[in-house]
Design an enzyme around this catalytic site. Structure first.
Site, PDB file in Angstrom:
ATOM      1  N   ARG A 125       0.815  -1.230   0.000  1.00  0.00           N
ATOM      2  CA  ARG A 125       0.000   0.000   0.000  1.00  0.00           C
ATOM      3  C   ARG A 125       0.844   1.275   0.000  1.00  0.00           C
ATOM      4  O   ARG A 125       0.416   2.319   0.480  1.00  0.00           O
ATOM      5  CB  ARG A 125      -0.961   0.030   1.191  1.00  0.00           C
ATOM      6  CG  ARG A 125      -2.018  -1.040   1.142  1.00  0.00           C
ATOM      7  CD  ARG A 125      -3.253  -0.610   1.917  1.00  0.00           C
ATOM      8  NE  ARG A 125      -4.270  -1.638   1.866  1.00  0.00           N
ATOM      9  CZ  ARG A 125      -4.455  -2.562   2.795  1.00  0.00           C
ATOM     10  NH1 ARG A 125      -3.692  -2.584   3.866  1.00  0.00           N
ATOM     11  NH2 ARG A 125      -5.405  -3.457   2.651  1.00  0.00           N
ATOM     12  N   LYS A 147       3.676  11.268 -11.517  1.00  0.00           N
ATOM     13  CA  LYS A 147       2.806  10.414 -12.328  1.00  0.00           C
ATOM     14  C   LYS A 147       3.505   9.069 -12.524  1.00  0.00           C
ATOM     15  O   LYS A 147       4.654   9.022 -12.966  1.00  0.00           O
ATOM     16  CB  LYS A 147       2.546  11.048 -13.697  1.00  0.00           C
ATOM     17  CG  LYS A 147       1.483  12.126 -13.663  1.00  0.00           C
ATOM     18  CD  LYS A 147       1.095  12.541 -15.067  1.00  0.00           C
ATOM     19  CE  LYS A 147       0.012  13.607 -15.050  1.00  0.00           C
ATOM     20  NZ  LYS A 147      -0.292  14.109 -16.410  1.00  0.00           N
ATOM     21  N   GLU A 189      10.480  17.429 -25.326  1.00  0.00           N
ATOM     22  CA  GLU A 189       9.852  17.836 -24.066  1.00  0.00           C
ATOM     23  C   GLU A 189      10.501  19.111 -23.518  1.00  0.00           C
ATOM     24  O   GLU A 189       9.859  19.910 -22.838  1.00  0.00           O
ATOM     25  CB  GLU A 189       9.942  16.720 -23.017  1.00  0.00           C
ATOM     26  CG  GLU A 189       9.252  15.418 -23.405  1.00  0.00           C
ATOM     27  CD  GLU A 189       7.731  15.423 -23.205  1.00  0.00           C
ATOM     28  OE1 GLU A 189       7.177  16.464 -22.800  1.00  0.00           O
ATOM     29  OE2 GLU A 189       7.111  14.378 -23.468  1.00  0.00           O
ATOM     30  N   LYS A 231       8.564  22.608 -14.683  1.00  0.00           N
ATOM     31  CA  LYS A 231       7.635  21.527 -14.346  1.00  0.00           C
ATOM     32  C   LYS A 231       7.258  21.585 -12.870  1.00  0.00           C
ATOM     33  O   LYS A 231       6.093  21.418 -12.503  1.00  0.00           O
ATOM     34  CB  LYS A 231       8.238  20.156 -14.697  1.00  0.00           C
ATOM     35  CG  LYS A 231       7.287  19.043 -14.282  1.00  0.00           C
ATOM     36  CD  LYS A 231       7.278  17.854 -15.169  1.00  0.00           C
ATOM     37  CE  LYS A 231       6.125  16.931 -14.752  1.00  0.00           C
ATOM     38  NZ  LYS A 231       6.098  15.679 -15.465  1.00  0.00           N
ATOM     39  N   GLU A 241      -3.586  17.288 -11.390  1.00  0.00           N
ATOM     40  CA  GLU A 241      -4.145  17.668 -12.692  1.00  0.00           C
ATOM     41  C   GLU A 241      -5.653  17.878 -12.683  1.00  0.00           C
ATOM     42  O   GLU A 241      -6.387  17.306 -13.475  1.00  0.00           O
ATOM     43  CB  GLU A 241      -3.759  16.620 -13.753  1.00  0.00           C
ATOM     44  CG  GLU A 241      -3.806  17.191 -15.162  1.00  0.00           C
ATOM     45  CD  GLU A 241      -3.209  16.256 -16.216  1.00  0.00           C
ATOM     46  OE1 GLU A 241      -2.043  15.851 -16.061  1.00  0.00           O
ATOM     47  OE2 GLU A 241      -3.923  15.958 -17.165  1.00  0.00           O
ATOM     48  N   ARG A 245      -2.240  21.812 -14.567  1.00  0.00           N
ATOM     49  CA  ARG A 245      -1.176  20.847 -14.909  1.00  0.00           C
ATOM     50  C   ARG A 245      -1.341  20.334 -16.339  1.00  0.00           C
ATOM     51  O   ARG A 245      -0.375  19.898 -16.965  1.00  0.00           O
ATOM     52  CB  ARG A 245      -1.160  19.683 -13.908  1.00  0.00           C
ATOM     53  CG  ARG A 245      -0.042  18.682 -14.193  1.00  0.00           C
ATOM     54  CD  ARG A 245       0.206  17.695 -13.078  1.00  0.00           C
ATOM     55  NE  ARG A 245       1.234  16.749 -13.479  1.00  0.00           N
ATOM     56  CZ  ARG A 245       1.908  15.979 -12.652  1.00  0.00           C
ATOM     57  NH1 ARG A 245       1.669  16.025 -11.362  1.00  0.00           N
ATOM     58  NH2 ARG A 245       2.829  15.130 -13.095  1.00  0.00           N
ATOM     59  N   ASN A 249       0.542  18.867 -21.048  1.00  0.00           N
ATOM     60  CA  ASN A 249       0.135  17.957 -22.124  1.00  0.00           C
ATOM     61  C   ASN A 249       0.189  18.620 -23.498  1.00  0.00           C
ATOM     62  O   ASN A 249      -0.294  18.045 -24.470  1.00  0.00           O
ATOM     63  CB  ASN A 249      -1.283  17.437 -21.859  1.00  0.00           C
ATOM     64  CG  ASN A 249      -1.356  16.707 -20.532  1.00  0.00           C
ATOM     65  OD1 ASN A 249      -0.398  16.060 -20.132  1.00  0.00           O
ATOM     66  ND2 ASN A 249      -2.475  16.834 -19.836  1.00  0.00           N
ATOM     67  N   HIS A 252       0.629  16.568 -26.524  1.00  0.00           N
ATOM     68  CA  HIS A 252       0.489  15.156 -26.151  1.00  0.00           C
ATOM     69  C   HIS A 252      -0.821  14.520 -26.612  1.00  0.00           C
ATOM     70  O   HIS A 252      -0.852  13.320 -26.864  1.00  0.00           O
ATOM     71  CB  HIS A 252       0.641  14.996 -24.631  1.00  0.00           C
ATOM     72  CG  HIS A 252       2.072  15.074 -24.172  1.00  0.00           C
ATOM     73  ND1 HIS A 252       2.835  16.209 -24.321  1.00  0.00           N
ATOM     74  CD2 HIS A 252       2.884  14.164 -23.596  1.00  0.00           C
ATOM     75  CE1 HIS A 252       4.050  15.988 -23.838  1.00  0.00           C
ATOM     76  NE2 HIS A 252       4.108  14.750 -23.397  1.00  0.00           N
ATOM     77  N   HIS A 256      -0.229  11.300 -28.488  1.00  0.00           N
ATOM     78  CA  HIS A 256      -0.689   9.975 -28.048  1.00  0.00           C
ATOM     79  C   HIS A 256      -1.496   9.286 -29.155  1.00  0.00           C
ATOM     80  O   HIS A 256      -1.405   8.064 -29.329  1.00  0.00           O
ATOM     81  CB  HIS A 256      -1.521  10.090 -26.767  1.00  0.00           C
ATOM     82  CG  HIS A 256      -0.689  10.343 -25.542  1.00  0.00           C
ATOM     83  ND1 HIS A 256      -1.230  10.656 -24.312  1.00  0.00           N
ATOM     84  CD2 HIS A 256       0.648  10.330 -25.346  1.00  0.00           C
ATOM     85  CE1 HIS A 256      -0.259  10.828 -23.433  1.00  0.00           C
ATOM     86  NE2 HIS A 256       0.888  10.643 -24.037  1.00  0.00           N
ATOM     87  N   HIS A 270       8.020   8.290 -28.346  1.00  0.00           N
ATOM     88  CA  HIS A 270       7.106   9.227 -27.677  1.00  0.00           C
ATOM     89  C   HIS A 270       7.490  10.689 -27.961  1.00  0.00           C
ATOM     90  O   HIS A 270       6.648  11.504 -28.336  1.00  0.00           O
ATOM     91  CB  HIS A 270       7.090   8.944 -26.175  1.00  0.00           C
ATOM     92  CG  HIS A 270       6.330   9.959 -25.384  1.00  0.00           C
ATOM     93  ND1 HIS A 270       4.963  10.102 -25.480  1.00  0.00           N
ATOM     94  CD2 HIS A 270       6.739  10.921 -24.516  1.00  0.00           C
ATOM     95  CE1 HIS A 270       4.561  11.094 -24.695  1.00  0.00           C
ATOM     96  NE2 HIS A 270       5.621  11.614 -24.096  1.00  0.00           N
TER      97      HIS A 270
HETATM   98  N1  GLY Z   1       4.082  14.532 -18.305  1.00  0.00           N
HETATM   99  C1  GLY Z   1       2.997  15.358 -17.957  1.00  0.00           C
HETATM  100  C2  GLY Z   1       2.806  15.506 -16.494  1.00  0.00           C
HETATM  101  O1  GLY Z   1       3.629  15.067 -15.724  1.00  0.00           O
HETATM  102  O2  GLY Z   1       1.807  16.036 -16.057  1.00  0.00           O
END
Ligand code: GLY
Length: 375
Positions: A125, A147, A189, A231, A241, A245, A249, A252, A256, A270
């Site tokens: 957990r 993330k 990026e 970031k 997010e 946040r 993206n 992206h 994607h 990517h």
């Molecule tokens: N890679 C996008 C984020 O971390 O929100």
């Protein structure tokens, strides 16, 4: 050798942590991570490529700092970022009899960080973990912000958890062993941060991007630090997010869809998909009358100058269509109340989030990119 790391703080209350950036940090990693360990016991998770270049150096530094360690080596590649591999990894961790006070160390690129971070989030957990990113993409993006997760048959990164690391240690010396294509993919990026909110950084990249890609230590240090600072401030404002946040993206949602269309294969990495996606976000912004065409052209010139793809040429075949791509974009997890969320631009350094996009215009932009009309 290391001059000592630059330190950035990610301020998230009790989940706050430092990002250490420097050249040659891996050799002294044991001493740098010791202060954040609940007990001097770690499990290093890496992949078979990074094992060759970095694992021995890290293990030696852990020995020197009196930190116990075991290692688990995963198969390399995005195709391994799935449930089966998380099941195998968590099984191995339990076989190693990890405890809640054991710290996992993710040593590698984005795939290793995502799988190891997710295993840390769910095993017992929740266990502590440390990110030691060894690719440019992981150093400027995926290792920061918590993330973690895996891909599902339905789409990329759809299963996961927000689980912040206890420390991020970015050794830009590790970038020296990266293949040029992977370095370029990570660079997309970096460009993204200039486009989101820092026109001066974009101008710096126009002048110094080639030096970053050639691994010049000073240029890499500045690029990684500036990216991580950008970031960190976005993550601090919106950790999970709920809103802003999503600026991260940029490129992206398009990217994607392109990755899904190419089957997440080697045809399109990517970061390359993000580079094309940045161009498409600009195309749509210009088509909607939001943004001057010369800013889009500046981006395209820069991407081309550093060898990143600027269009779909050579990628798309008869099986591609604007409708198919829009369908894939609709499966992205950024859909809210059934509407797609877009990150568009008013210019370089001026990104914003909107759901107010005419799908007819979107279709025209994609058709133009696919050159369907001209075919
Ligand atoms: N890679 C996008 C984020 O971390 O929100």
């Amino acid at each position: 050798m290391s001059d000592g790391p630059a330190t950035l703080r990610v301020d998230l209350g009790e989940r706050s942590y430092d990002i250490l950036v420097g050249d040659g940090l891996l050799a002294g990693a044991g001493k740098l991570i010791a202060p954040v360990l609940a007990e001097p016991r770690t499990v290093v998770i890496t992949d078979e490529n990074v094992e060759k270049h970095c694992l021995g150096t890290l293990e030696k530094s852990l020995d020197e700092a009196g930190i116990g360690h075991q290692s688990i080596v995963l198969e390399a590649g995005e195709q391994n970022k799935d449930y089966a591999h998380v099941e195998a990894l968590t099984g191995l961790l339990l076989d190693h009899r990890v405890e809640r006070t054991t710290t996992l160390i993710a040593l590698g690129g984005g795939v290793v960080g995502d799988i190891a971070g997710f295993a840390a989030a769910v095993t017992l957990r929740g266990m502590d973990f440390i990110q030691i990113p060894t690719t440019l993409l992981a150093q400027v993006d995926s290792s920061v912000g918590g993330k973690t997760g895996i891909n599902a048959p339905q789409g990329k990164n759809l299963i996961g958890a927000f689980h912040q690391p206890r420390l991020v240690l970015a050794d830009i010396g590790a970038l020296a062993s990266l293949p040029p294509r992977e370095m370029r993919a990570g660079y997309a990026e970096v460009v993204k941060y200039g486009l989101i909110a820092d026109a001066d950084f974009f101008a710096w990249l126009e002048a110094n991007g080639q030096a970053v890609l050639e691994g010049d230590p000073e240029a890499c240090l500045y690029a990684v630090l500036t990216s991580c600072r950008a970031k960190a401030s976005i993550v601090e404002a919106d950790e999970t997010e709920k809103g802003s946040r999503a600026l991260l993206n940029l490129g992206h949602t398009f990217g994607h869809a392109l990755e899904a269309q190419t089957g997440y294969s080697d045809a399109l990495h990517h970061g390359e998909a993000v580079a094309i996606g940045l161009g498409l976000a600009f195309d749509l912004s210009v088509r909607m009358g939001l943004c001057p065409g010369q800013d889009r052209d500046r981006l395209r010139s820069h991407l081309a100058a550093v060898g990143l793809p600027v269009g779909l040429g050579g990628l798309a075949d008869g099986g591609w269509s604007a409708a198919g791509l829009i369908d894939l974009m609709g499966q992205d997890k950024k859909v809210r109340s059934g509407a797609m969320t877009f990150v568009l631009l008013r210019g370089i350094g001026q990104a914003f989030i909107t759901q107010d996009v005419d799908l007819g215009l979107l279709s025209e932009v994609l058709e133009q990119a696919l050159d369907i009309k001209g075919a």
